[in-house]
Scaffold this motif. Structure first.
Motif, PDB file in Angstrom:
ATOM      1  N   LEU A  22       0.835  -1.200   0.000  1.00 37.14           N
ATOM      2  CA  LEU A  22       0.000   0.000   0.000  1.00 37.14           C
ATOM      3  C   LEU A  22       0.870   1.250   0.000  1.00 37.14           C
ATOM      4  O   LEU A  22       0.588   2.217  -0.713  1.00 37.14           O
ATOM      5  CB  LEU A  22      -0.940  -0.008   1.204  1.00 37.14           C
ATOM      6  CG  LEU A  22      -1.857   1.212   1.319  1.00 37.14           C
ATOM      7  CD1 LEU A  22      -2.770   1.314   0.105  1.00 37.14           C
ATOM      8  CD2 LEU A  22      -2.655   1.146   2.598  1.00 37.14           C
ATOM      9  N   GLY A  23       1.929   1.234   0.779  1.00 39.18           N
ATOM     10  CA  GLY A  23       2.840   2.386   0.802  1.00 39.18           C
ATOM     11  C   GLY A  23       3.494   2.612  -0.549  1.00 39.18           C
ATOM     12  O   GLY A  23       3.609   3.752  -1.000  1.00 39.18           O
ATOM     13  N   ASP A  24       3.916   1.524  -1.199  1.00 36.73           N
ATOM     14  CA  ASP A  24       4.508   1.656  -2.533  1.00 36.73           C
ATOM     15  C   ASP A  24       3.500   2.222  -3.532  1.00 36.73           C
ATOM     16  O   ASP A  24       3.840   3.064  -4.372  1.00 36.73           O
ATOM     17  CB  ASP A  24       4.999   0.296  -3.036  1.00 36.73           C
ATOM     18  CG  ASP A  24       6.205  -0.200  -2.271  1.00 36.73           C
ATOM     19  OD1 ASP A  24       6.865   0.622  -1.610  1.00 36.73           O
ATOM     20  OD2 ASP A  24       6.493  -1.411  -2.350  1.00 36.73           O
ATOM     21  N   GLY A  28       3.943   5.882  -5.329  1.00 31.13           N
ATOM     22  CA  GLY A  28       3.947   5.953  -6.786  1.00 31.13           C
ATOM     23  C   GLY A  28       2.838   6.833  -7.323  1.00 31.13           C
ATOM     24  O   GLY A  28       3.044   7.639  -8.236  1.00 31.13           O
ATOM     25  N   PHE A  29       1.639   6.688  -6.755  1.00 29.46           N
ATOM     26  CA  PHE A  29       0.499   7.477  -7.241  1.00 29.46           C
ATOM     27  C   PHE A  29       0.702   8.966  -6.998  1.00 29.46           C
ATOM     28  O   PHE A  29       0.576   9.780  -7.917  1.00 29.46           O
ATOM     29  CB  PHE A  29      -0.788   6.999  -6.556  1.00 29.46           C
ATOM     30  CG  PHE A  29      -2.011   7.741  -6.987  1.00 29.46           C
ATOM     31  CD1 PHE A  29      -2.626   7.444  -8.189  1.00 29.46           C
ATOM     32  CD2 PHE A  29      -2.528   8.747  -6.200  1.00 29.46           C
ATOM     33  CE1 PHE A  29      -3.744   8.147  -8.599  1.00 29.46           C
ATOM     34  CE2 PHE A  29      -3.649   9.452  -6.597  1.00 29.46           C
ATOM     35  CZ  PHE A  29      -4.264   9.149  -7.803  1.00 29.46           C
ATOM     36  N   THR A  33       1.467  11.949  -9.627  1.00 30.22           N
ATOM     37  CA  THR A  33       0.542  13.085  -9.661  1.00 30.22           C
ATOM     38  C   THR A  33       1.287  14.394  -9.449  1.00 30.22           C
ATOM     39  O   THR A  33       1.043  15.382 -10.156  1.00 30.22           O
ATOM     40  CB  THR A  33      -0.546  12.915  -8.582  1.00 30.22           C
ATOM     41  OG1 THR A  33      -1.232  11.686  -8.815  1.00 30.22           O
ATOM     42  CG2 THR A  33      -1.535  14.058  -8.615  1.00 30.22           C
ATOM     43  N   GLY A  34       2.209  14.416  -8.491  1.00 31.10           N
ATOM     44  CA  GLY A  34       2.997  15.626  -8.254  1.00 31.10           C
ATOM     45  C   GLY A  34       3.870  15.977  -9.438  1.00 31.10           C
ATOM     46  O   GLY A  34       3.971  17.149  -9.820  1.00 31.10           O
ATOM     47  N   PHE A  35       4.497  14.965 -10.042  1.00 31.50           N
ATOM     48  CA  PHE A  35       5.332  15.213 -11.215  1.00 31.50           C
ATOM     49  C   PHE A  35       4.513  15.771 -12.374  1.00 31.50           C
ATOM     50  O   PHE A  35       4.924  16.726 -13.034  1.00 31.50           O
ATOM     51  CB  PHE A  35       6.030  13.916 -11.630  1.00 31.50           C
ATOM     52  CG  PHE A  35       6.807  14.025 -12.900  1.00 31.50           C
ATOM     53  CD1 PHE A  35       7.987  14.739 -12.945  1.00 31.50           C
ATOM     54  CD2 PHE A  35       6.346  13.409 -14.056  1.00 31.50           C
ATOM     55  CE1 PHE A  35       8.709  14.849 -14.131  1.00 31.50           C
ATOM     56  CE2 PHE A  35       7.060  13.505 -15.234  1.00 31.50           C
ATOM     57  CZ  PHE A  35       8.242  14.227 -15.270  1.00 31.50           C
TER      58      PHE A  35
END
Length: 52
Positions: A22-24, A28-29, A33-35
């Motif tokens: 879940l942390g991975d 990643g999500f 999204t930030g990128f």
């Protein structure tokens, strides 16, 4: 008949590293999204500069 067979229980998963799936997924999500947000605003700024 004595067979000296050595086997490992396949449920042991000795080659797997303990991971936090879940942390991975969240890293990643939100990282992507930030990128993409940075890329979006970068393109908006470039378009604004080029049209001025």
């Amino acid at each position: 008949m004595d067979v000296n067979a050595k086997f490992r229980d396949p449920r042991e998963h000795i080659n797997e590293e303990p991971r936090n799936d879940l942390g991975d997924l969240l890293v990643g999500f939100f990282g992507m999204t930030g990128f993409m947000t940075v890329v979006f605003f970068g393109m908006v700024i470039i378009k604004f500069i080029m049209s001025a």
